[in-house]
Motif scaffolding. Structure first.
Motif, PDB file in Angstrom:
ATOM      1  N   GLY A  42       0.796  -1.217   0.000  1.00  0.00           N
ATOM      2  CA  GLY A  42       0.000   0.000   0.000  1.00  0.00           C
ATOM      3  C   GLY A  42       0.830   1.268   0.000  1.00  0.00           C
ATOM      4  N   ASP A  43       2.140   1.136   0.034  1.00  0.00           N
ATOM      5  CA  ASP A  43       3.044   2.285   0.024  1.00  0.00           C
ATOM      6  C   ASP A  43       3.292   2.695  -1.428  1.00  0.00           C
ATOM      7  OD1 ASP A  43       5.125   4.099   0.141  1.00  0.00           O
ATOM      8  OD2 ASP A  43       6.315   2.944   1.578  1.00  0.00           O
ATOM      9  N   THR A  44       2.764   3.834  -1.835  1.00  0.00           N
ATOM     10  CA  THR A  44       2.841   4.245  -3.240  1.00  0.00           C
ATOM     11  C   THR A  44       4.222   4.737  -3.655  1.00  0.00           C
ATOM     12  OG1 THR A  44       2.096   6.485  -2.674  1.00  0.00           O
ATOM     13  CG2 THR A  44       0.400   4.864  -3.277  1.00  0.00           C
ATOM     14  N   SER A  45       5.120   4.910  -2.704  1.00  0.00           N
ATOM     15  CA  SER A  45       6.446   5.432  -3.058  1.00  0.00           C
ATOM     16  C   SER A  45       7.187   4.481  -3.990  1.00  0.00           C
ATOM     17  CB  SER A  45       7.277   5.694  -1.800  1.00  0.00           C
ATOM     18  OG  SER A  45       7.558   4.495  -1.100  1.00  0.00           O
ATOM     19  N   TYR A  46       6.968   3.176  -3.839  1.00  0.00           N
ATOM     20  CA  TYR A  46       7.651   2.211  -4.710  1.00  0.00           C
ATOM     21  C   TYR A  46       7.202   2.382  -6.164  1.00  0.00           C
ATOM     22  CZ  TYR A  46       8.717  -0.105  -0.264  1.00  0.00           C
ATOM     23  OH  TYR A  46       9.140  -0.386   1.005  1.00  0.00           O
ATOM     24  N   ALA A  47       5.904   2.467  -6.374  1.00  0.00           N
ATOM     25  CA  ALA A  47       5.383   2.656  -7.728  1.00  0.00           C
ATOM     26  C   ALA A  47       5.823   3.997  -8.299  1.00  0.00           C
ATOM     27  CB  ALA A  47       3.859   2.552  -7.732  1.00  0.00           C
ATOM     28  N   ILE A  49       8.604   5.543  -7.720  1.00  0.00           N
ATOM     29  CA  ILE A  49      10.002   5.398  -8.149  1.00  0.00           C
ATOM     30  C   ILE A  49      10.068   4.680  -9.496  1.00  0.00           C
ATOM     31  CG2 ILE A  49      12.184   4.238  -7.633  1.00  0.00           C
ATOM     32  CD1 ILE A  49      11.513   4.729  -4.632  1.00  0.00           C
ATOM     33  N   ALA A  50       9.275   3.619  -9.651  1.00  0.00           N
ATOM     34  CA  ALA A  50       9.271   2.863 -10.907  1.00  0.00           C
ATOM     35  C   ALA A  50       8.836   3.745 -12.072  1.00  0.00           C
ATOM     36  CB  ALA A  50       8.352   1.655 -10.785  1.00  0.00           C
ATOM     37  N   THR A  51       7.771   4.499 -11.874  1.00  0.00           N
ATOM     38  CA  THR A  51       7.269   5.367 -12.939  1.00  0.00           C
ATOM     39  C   THR A  51       8.276   6.461 -13.272  1.00  0.00           C
ATOM     40  OG1 THR A  51       4.980   4.930 -12.282  1.00  0.00           O
ATOM     41  CG2 THR A  51       5.381   6.901 -13.608  1.00  0.00           C
ATOM     42  N   ALA A 107       5.356  -1.667 -21.998  1.00  0.00           N
ATOM     43  CA  ALA A 107       3.994  -2.214 -21.972  1.00  0.00           C
ATOM     44  C   ALA A 107       3.603  -2.589 -20.544  1.00  0.00           C
ATOM     45  CB  ALA A 107       3.902  -3.425 -22.895  1.00  0.00           C
ATOM     46  N   GLN A 108       4.522  -3.188 -19.820  1.00  0.00           N
ATOM     47  CA  GLN A 108       4.256  -3.584 -18.439  1.00  0.00           C
ATOM     48  C   GLN A 108       4.031  -2.359 -17.545  1.00  0.00           C
ATOM     49  OE1 GLN A 108       7.511  -5.652 -16.329  1.00  0.00           O
ATOM     50  NE2 GLN A 108       6.067  -7.337 -16.067  1.00  0.00           N
ATOM     51  N   CYS A 109       4.856  -1.329 -17.725  1.00  0.00           N
ATOM     52  CA  CYS A 109       4.668  -0.101 -16.951  1.00  0.00           C
ATOM     53  C   CYS A 109       3.342   0.567 -17.290  1.00  0.00           C
ATOM     54  CB  CYS A 109       5.825   0.866 -17.207  1.00  0.00           C
ATOM     55  SG  CYS A 109       7.362   0.429 -16.373  1.00  0.00           S
ATOM     56  N   ALA A 110       2.929   0.486 -18.555  1.00  0.00           N
ATOM     57  CA  ALA A 110       1.643   1.059 -18.946  1.00  0.00           C
ATOM     58  C   ALA A 110       0.492   0.329 -18.259  1.00  0.00           C
ATOM     59  CB  ALA A 110       1.482   0.996 -20.463  1.00  0.00           C
ATOM     60  N   LEU A 111       0.576  -0.996 -18.184  1.00  0.00           N
ATOM     61  CA  LEU A 111      -0.465  -1.758 -17.497  1.00  0.00           C
ATOM     62  C   LEU A 111      -0.532  -1.393 -16.020  1.00  0.00           C
ATOM     63  CD1 LEU A 111       0.078  -5.283 -19.107  1.00  0.00           C
ATOM     64  CD2 LEU A 111      -1.963  -3.856 -19.348  1.00  0.00           C
ATOM     65  N   ARG A 112       0.612  -1.138 -15.421  1.00  0.00           N
ATOM     66  CA  ARG A 112       0.663  -0.823 -13.990  1.00  0.00           C
ATOM     67  C   ARG A 112       0.260   0.619 -13.702  1.00  0.00           C
ATOM     68  NH1 ARG A 112       1.026  -4.952 -10.181  1.00  0.00           N
ATOM     69  NH2 ARG A 112       2.762  -6.360 -10.617  1.00  0.00           N
ATOM     70  N   SER A 113       0.801   1.548 -14.480  1.00  0.00           N
ATOM     71  CA  SER A 113       0.636   2.971 -14.172  1.00  0.00           C
ATOM     72  C   SER A 113      -0.544   3.615 -14.886  1.00  0.00           C
ATOM     73  CB  SER A 113       1.906   3.735 -14.553  1.00  0.00           C
ATOM     74  OG  SER A 113       2.055   3.781 -15.967  1.00  0.00           O
TER      75      SER A 113
END
Length: 276
Positions: A42-47, A49-51, A107-113
Motif C-alpha cells: 500500500g506504500d505508493t512510493s515504490y510505484a 520510483i518505478a514510474t 507495456a508492463q509499466c503502462a499496465l501498472r501505471s
C-alpha cells in the motif's frame, strides 16, 4: 561514443561520480517488482520510483527513432554522461534483446501505471522491432551488425510477450491496433519455433535425459547472450533460459486468451475486437 574496433572498457560504477543503467531495468523483474511492492504494502512510493525511472529511461535509453541504447552512464545530477553498449555490436547499434526489453518493459509499466505515454512508446518500439526483422522473421543478435549475423531467439520471445501486453492495453480504445499486435506476436513466435525449435528430448525410467539428435538442452536454440567482440566472454548461437522462459510466459497468456484445445483459432482471436 566508443567506435567499433576500440577496446571495450566495461566501466564499473563509481557512484560518487556516475552510475550505469541498462535498458534491461525496464523488464519484468526490475521496475515491476517496485509496482508489486506497492500492491503488497500500500506504500505508493515504490510505484512512484518505478514510474519516475521509466520516464527517465524514456529520455535517455529510447532514441528519437525508437531504437534503444543498451547502457546509459548518468552523472550524479541525472544528466547523461555517455550512451554505450556491452552486449550489442557497438554503441550506436540496435541490440535486439535490448529493444525487446524496452517493448516488454514499457507495456508492463503502462499496465501498472495507466500512463498513455508508456503505451505509445511500447507500440513505437514494437513497430521498429518488426521493421528490423530479417526475412526469416527471427531477430538477429544486433540489427546493425555485419552479415552473417547470428539470431537471438530470446529477443523474439521477449518482444512477442510485450506485444501481447499491447493487445490488452489497446483492445478497448484501438481494436485494430490491438489486433495487429496480437497477430504479430503469434507470427513472431511461429517463425521462432520454425527456425529455432530443438529436437524432442526424452526421459527414461531411471531419470536419464536424452537431449535429441542435435544435443541442445533448451526448448529453443539460436540465442546470443553477448556477441560484443570486446567482451571478455562472448557467447553466440546457443540455448538461453530467457528464450525458453518468455516462450512459456507467452504460451500461458495464449491459454488465458482461449487458445487451448482449439477453442479459438489464432486468426479469429487476432481479428476479434471483443476477446477479453
Amino acid at each position: 561514443m566508443r567506435k567499433v574496433g576500440e577496446p571495450d572498457i566495461w566501466r564499473l560504477d563509481n557512484q560518487q561520480e556516475h552510475f550505469l543503467v541498462i535498458i534491461d531495468n525496464m523488464a519484468s523483474m526490475n521496475l515491476d517488482l517496485l509496482y508489486m511492492a506497492t500492491e503488497l504494502t500500500g506504500d505508493t512510493s515504490y510505484a512512484d520510483i518505478a514510474t519516475q525511472q521509466a520516464h527517465k529511461s524514456l529520455k535517455a535509453h529510447v532514441r528519437p527513432d525508437y531504437t534503444t541504447n543498451h547502457v546509459v552512464d548518468f552523472n550524479r545530477d541525472g544528466t547523461v554522461k555517455k550512451c554505450m553498449t556491452h552486449q550489442g555490436y557497438d554503441d550506436g547499434s540496435v541490440w535486439s534483446r535490448g529493444q525487446a526489453w524496452a517493448i516488454y518493459g514499457y507495456a508492463q509499466c503502462a499496465l501498472r501505471s495507466k500512463e498513455e505515454m508508456f503505451t505509445t512508446t511500447a507500440a513505437h518500439l514494437a513497430d521498429k522491432f518488426v521493421e528490423l526483422l530479417p526475412p526469416s522473421g527471427v531477430p538477429l543478435w544486433d540489427s546493425s551488425a555485419p552479415q552473417p549475423c547470428p539470431y537471438d531467439a530470446s529477443a523474439g520471445t521477449v518482444a512477442a510477450r510485450g506485444m501481447q501486453m499491447l493487445y490488452h492495453l489497446l483492445k478497448d480504445t484501438n481494436p485494430p491496433a490491438a489486433s495487429y499486435y496480437l497477430t504479430r506476436s503469434f507470427k513472431l513466435v511461429e517463425d521462432i519455433i520454425r527456425e529455432c525449435k530443438t529436437a524432442v528430448a526424452s526421459l527414461d525410467e531411471a531419470g536419464n535425459v536424452t537431449w535429441g539428435d542435435d544435443g541442445w538442452e533448451t526448448i529453443l536454440q539460436h540465442s546470443t547472450i553477448n556477441g560484443n567482440r570486446h567482451s571478455p566472454r562472448p557467447i553466440m548461437d546457443h540455448g538461453l533460459v530467457y528464450a525458453d522462459y518468455y516462450l512459456l510466459e507467452f504460451g500461458n497468456e495464449a491459454l488465458k486468451l482461449g487458445l487451448d484445445k482449439g477453442n479459438l483459432k489464432m486468426d479469429v482471436i487476432a481479428k476479434s475486437e471483443t476477446v477479453k
